[in-house]
Design a protein around this motif. Structure first.
Motif, PDB file in Angstrom:
ATOM      1  N   VAL A  51       0.856  -1.175   0.000  1.00  0.00           N
ATOM      2  CA  VAL A  51       0.000   0.000   0.000  1.00  0.00           C
ATOM      3  C   VAL A  51       0.896   1.230   0.000  1.00  0.00           C
ATOM      4  O   VAL A  51       1.794   1.343   0.841  1.00  0.00           O
ATOM      5  N   ASP A  53       0.589   5.576  -0.568  1.00  0.00           N
ATOM      6  CA  ASP A  53      -0.266   6.757  -0.747  1.00  0.00           C
ATOM      7  C   ASP A  53      -1.753   6.404  -0.711  1.00  0.00           C
ATOM      8  O   ASP A  53      -2.545   6.917  -1.495  1.00  0.00           O
ATOM      9  N   GLY A  54      -2.112   5.486   0.193  1.00  0.00           N
ATOM     10  CA  GLY A  54      -3.514   5.143   0.387  1.00  0.00           C
ATOM     11  C   GLY A  54      -4.128   4.247  -0.662  1.00  0.00           C
ATOM     12  O   GLY A  54      -5.345   4.085  -0.698  1.00  0.00           O
ATOM     13  N   ALA A  55      -3.293   3.655  -1.525  1.00  0.00           N
ATOM     14  CA  ALA A  55      -3.816   2.780  -2.576  1.00  0.00           C
ATOM     15  C   ALA A  55      -3.052   1.459  -2.600  1.00  0.00           C
ATOM     16  O   ALA A  55      -1.869   1.405  -2.257  1.00  0.00           O
ATOM     17  N   SER A  84      -8.203   2.272  -3.760  1.00  0.00           N
ATOM     18  CA  SER A  84      -7.885   2.925  -2.495  1.00  0.00           C
ATOM     19  C   SER A  84      -8.167   1.944  -1.364  1.00  0.00           C
ATOM     20  O   SER A  84      -8.916   0.971  -1.542  1.00  0.00           O
ATOM     21  N   VAL A  85      -7.584   2.201  -0.211  1.00  0.00           N
ATOM     22  CA  VAL A  85      -7.829   1.343   0.949  1.00  0.00           C
ATOM     23  C   VAL A  85      -9.319   1.354   1.280  1.00  0.00           C
ATOM     24  O   VAL A  85      -9.910   0.300   1.559  1.00  0.00           O
ATOM     25  N   ASP A  86      -9.946   2.523   1.238  1.00  0.00           N
ATOM     26  CA  ASP A  86     -11.385   2.597   1.519  1.00  0.00           C
ATOM     27  C   ASP A  86     -12.188   1.776   0.515  1.00  0.00           C
ATOM     28  O   ASP A  86     -13.139   1.083   0.887  1.00  0.00           O
ATOM     29  N   ASP A  87     -11.818   1.827  -0.764  1.00  0.00           N
ATOM     30  CA  ASP A  87     -12.514   1.030  -1.780  1.00  0.00           C
ATOM     31  C   ASP A  87     -12.298  -0.463  -1.545  1.00  0.00           C
ATOM     32  O   ASP A  87     -13.207  -1.274  -1.762  1.00  0.00           O
ATOM     33  N   ALA A 151      -4.669   6.630   3.880  1.00  0.00           N
ATOM     34  CA  ALA A 151      -5.709   6.691   2.848  1.00  0.00           C
ATOM     35  C   ALA A 151      -6.762   7.738   3.182  1.00  0.00           C
ATOM     36  O   ALA A 151      -7.347   8.331   2.304  1.00  0.00           O
ATOM     37  N   ARG A 152      -6.987   7.973   4.457  1.00  0.00           N
ATOM     38  CA  ARG A 152      -8.053   8.883   4.871  1.00  0.00           C
ATOM     39  C   ARG A 152      -7.562  10.298   5.126  1.00  0.00           C
ATOM     40  O   ARG A 152      -8.361  11.171   5.422  1.00  0.00           O
TER      41      ARG A 152
END
Length: 153
Positions: A51, A53-55, A84-87, A151-152
């Protein structure tokens, strides 16, 4: 209700991912790694992520098990690269709902090949097989909380 042709197509897709898994192998410089096993049936997966830059820039897995567990993780890795981590966490949540019979999620085209596994929900004993890779994903991201925080921010 699925037509016999559609059911057959889904079975072929699952077998294709099982016989020719995508992203199978080690990830150099992984930032998160988790090994999970389903003690009920012996399926296992080691999931590695890098991971940045949040991806999720790199994803790979090793393991063994039934066609459902290995095809599911193969399909999952295809959806993760560049996400992305959230995705990635949202994908895991959606797939979990799919495995628990959520008809609305079963129609969600954003799941791609993973929709082929919707029928697994009818076989509760196999749901853990399909979820093994996704459980590993969630645990791997928990093990690397800095990736989630980055990521956030």
């Amino acid at each position: 209700m699925e037509t016999p042709q559609l059911s057959s197509l889904y079975q072929q897709l699952i077998l294709e991912h099982y016989k020719h898994p995508r992203n199978k192998g080690e990830v150099e410089d992984a930032t998160a790694e988790i090994h999970m096993r389903n003690p009920t049936c012996g399926d296992e997966v080691k999931l590695q992520l890098r991971v940045e830059d949040g991806a999720v820039v790199e994803v790979g897995f090793t393991g063994q098990g039934c066609s459902i567990s290995q095809a599911s993780v193969s399909m999952m890795t295809q959806k993760l690269r560049g996400a992305s981590v959230d995705d990635a966490l949202e994908l895991a949540a959606k797939f979990t709902r799919l495995m628990h019979g959520d008809d609305e999620v079963a129609r969600d085209r954003s799941l791609g090949d993973l929709r082929a596994l919707a029928g697994v929900a009818k076989f509760p004993v196999r749901v853990k097989c399909a979820l093994l890779g996704f459980d590993a994903l969630q645990e791997a991201l928990k093990a690397d909380p800095s990736a989630v925080e980055r990521a956030r921010s």
